[in-house]
Design a protein around this motif. Structure first.
Motif, PDB file in Angstrom:
ATOM      1  N   PHE A  96       0.210  -5.604  -1.065  1.00  0.00           N
ATOM      2  CA  PHE A  96      -1.183  -5.186  -1.047  1.00  0.00           C
ATOM      3  C   PHE A  96      -1.978  -6.141  -1.934  1.00  0.00           C
ATOM      4  O   PHE A  96      -1.527  -6.523  -3.013  1.00  0.00           O
ATOM      5  CB  PHE A  96      -1.323  -3.745  -1.555  1.00  0.00           C
ATOM      6  N   SER A 101      -3.652  -6.034   3.314  1.00  0.00           N
ATOM      7  CA  SER A 101      -2.260  -5.710   3.018  1.00  0.00           C
ATOM      8  C   SER A 101      -1.380  -6.356   4.073  1.00  0.00           C
ATOM      9  O   SER A 101      -1.869  -6.938   5.053  1.00  0.00           O
ATOM     10  CB  SER A 101      -2.048  -4.197   3.033  1.00  0.00           C
ATOM     11  N   ALA A 137       6.395   5.928   0.451  1.00  0.00           N
ATOM     12  CA  ALA A 137       4.933   5.919   0.366  1.00  0.00           C
ATOM     13  C   ALA A 137       4.379   4.525   0.636  1.00  0.00           C
ATOM     14  O   ALA A 137       3.308   4.377   1.247  1.00  0.00           O
ATOM     15  CB  ALA A 137       4.486   6.408  -1.009  1.00  0.00           C
ATOM     16  N   VAL A 138       5.098   3.486   0.199  1.00  0.00           N
ATOM     17  CA  VAL A 138       4.682   2.106   0.458  1.00  0.00           C
ATOM     18  C   VAL A 138       4.763   1.807   1.951  1.00  0.00           C
ATOM     19  O   VAL A 138       3.839   1.230   2.546  1.00  0.00           O
ATOM     20  CB  VAL A 138       5.550   1.120  -0.344  1.00  0.00           C
ATOM     21  N   ARG A 141       1.872   3.487   3.694  1.00  0.00           N
ATOM     22  CA  ARG A 141       0.587   2.792   3.521  1.00  0.00           C
ATOM     23  C   ARG A 141       0.483   1.600   4.461  1.00  0.00           C
ATOM     24  O   ARG A 141      -0.579   1.355   5.066  1.00  0.00           O
ATOM     25  CB  ARG A 141       0.436   2.312   2.072  1.00  0.00           C
ATOM     26  N   ILE A 142       1.587   0.867   4.589  1.00  0.00           N
ATOM     27  CA  ILE A 142       1.571  -0.307   5.476  1.00  0.00           C
ATOM     28  C   ILE A 142       1.394   0.128   6.922  1.00  0.00           C
ATOM     29  O   ILE A 142       0.600  -0.457   7.679  1.00  0.00           O
ATOM     30  CB  ILE A 142       2.857  -1.129   5.298  1.00  0.00           C
ATOM     31  N   HIS A 144       0.003   2.877   8.081  1.00  0.00           N
ATOM     32  CA  HIS A 144      -1.360   3.360   8.303  1.00  0.00           C
ATOM     33  C   HIS A 144      -2.359   2.207   8.350  1.00  0.00           C
ATOM     34  O   HIS A 144      -3.314   2.240   9.132  1.00  0.00           O
ATOM     35  CB  HIS A 144      -1.751   4.367   7.218  1.00  0.00           C
ATOM     36  N   ALA A 145      -2.143   1.186   7.522  1.00  0.00           N
ATOM     37  CA  ALA A 145      -3.017   0.007   7.569  1.00  0.00           C
ATOM     38  C   ALA A 145      -2.897  -0.693   8.921  1.00  0.00           C
ATOM     39  O   ALA A 145      -3.901  -1.169   9.482  1.00  0.00           O
ATOM     40  CB  ALA A 145      -2.668  -0.959   6.439  1.00  0.00           C
TER      41      ALA A 145
END
Length: 369
Positions: A96, A101, A137-138, A141-142, A144-145
């Motif tokens: 990120f 990201s 969680a990482v 996030r990726i 969802h990005a």
């Protein structure tokens, strides 16, 4: 398109040389050892070493007319439908960074490779390689990005795969995406079509992505926050093609930056490229950061910029269309394609001289796209 040991001030103590003090295979920024028997970081940098790896290893193994074009995406004629097809892997560190990201890059990079053939991207696939121990969680996030970037680019992530490797055998998360898109009739965009007289246009300020990565990776501060330019470019290309389908070349200058892309185009077409240094849009913050680190901004990676070769008589209309689009607001004519010095790129400097902009050996900073 290597880690910068000089990005922070360091004191180096002199030591007596030993037989084991230097191991070229472990150099992060390889010297010009063109007969190097092992892979070094420069082989992934998009420069001369990358070209040699393709020419000497992959092209002989896979060689076919479609691959021989060596474009960002292959254009295939399937049942009378012209499709662009591309694949790319993304290994950015950190995952990120300001402005984006790994997830944004994985979508925008492949969307843009398709757009550089004039295609309208439609569908992507994605494959994740996860290292044991990375936080879910990482990964979330990726993912969802990536979903948000796909929706913004108007493409569907239609299929995918996931693999896990043991702890210590990866770098957190690697992502590979492949994509397809439709190429309009009458569009023929490839580096071999550059010809003397073409105007060379860049869509906006360069160097932002590479400097954004450097700033967070090494904890450097340049007085202002520098954000990556990562963005999908298919909409911009569509507006350019609405002006004229006779765009000769498009390229997104990612690994190796603008300088590497222009060298590849010059060599593929057998023409020369002449740039005007003062016309090239380099933001002050990029100039300052590169000056501090001893880098050339023309070789710094971008993720939301393109360079276009268009017939000179179409240049003003294409520029106007680009400037009317959010991703082309800073579009600038920076040079022209010439008959002189075929296969080479030269830059007319602000002091009245001329310098050769050569193909770099490796890259100035690895793991950025």
């Amino acid at each position: 398109m290597a880690d910068l040991a000089t990005e922070k001030t360091a004191v180096i103590e002199a030591t007596e040389p030993t037989e084991t003090a230097v191991d070229p295979a472990n150099w992060t920024c390889p010297a010009p050892l063109r007969d190097q028997p092992v892979v070094v970081m420069g082989h992934g940098g998009g420069g001369a070493l990358s070209a040699e790896l393709i020419d000497q290893v992959f092209a002989p193994a896979y060689g076919n007319p479609t691959l021989d074009a060596l474009t960002d995406s292959a254009v295939l004629d399937l049942g009378g439908v012209r499709l662009a097809f591309s694949t790319d892997s993304y290994v950015v560190r950190p995952l990120f960074f300001p402005g984006g990201s790994l997830g944004d890059l994985a979508v925008n990079g492949t969307v843009n490779d398709l757009a550089m053939s004039g295609a309208r991207p439609t569908h992507l696939s994605t494959a994740f390689v996860l290292e044991e121990g990375v936080e879910l969680a990482v990964v979330g996030r990726i993912a969802h990005a990536m979903g948000a970037a796909a929706r913004a680019a108007g493409v569907t992530i239609a299929t995918g795969d996931t693999k896990v490797v043991e702890s210590g055998h990866g770098d957190g998360v690697y992502v590979t995406t492949a994509g397809v898109g439709l190429v309009p009739d009458g569009v023929d965009i490839r580096p071999q079509r550059a010809r003397p007289g073409d105007a060379v246009i860049v869509s906006g300020p360069i160097g932002l992505h590479g400097v954004a990565i450097m700033s967070v990776r090494e904890g450097l501060e340049f007085g202002v926050e520098i954000a990556s330019d990562t963005a999908p470019l298919a909409g911009l290309v569509a507006d350019m093609l609405a002006v004229t389908k006779d765009i000769h070349v498009l390229r997104d200058p990612t690994r190796g930056g603008l300088g590497t892309s222009l060298n590849e185009i010059a060599r593929a077409s057998g023409t020369g490229v002449r740039l005007r240094e003062r016309a090239i849009p380099v933001p002050d913050e990029v100039v300052n950061a590169c000056g501090f680190l001893g880098l050339d901004p023309l070789y710094v990676a971008n993720e939301g910029r393109l360079v276009a070769f268009v017939p000179r008589e179409e240049a003003e209309a294409v520029l106007a269309a680009m400037r009317a689009h959010p991703q082309g607001a800073g579009a600038t004519l920076i040079g022209e394609c010439v008959e002189e010095h075929p296969g080479m790129v030269v830059v007319a400097t602000g002091l009245g001289g001329t310098r050769v902009l050569d193909l770099p050996l490796g890259e100035q900073l690895p793991r950025i796209c």
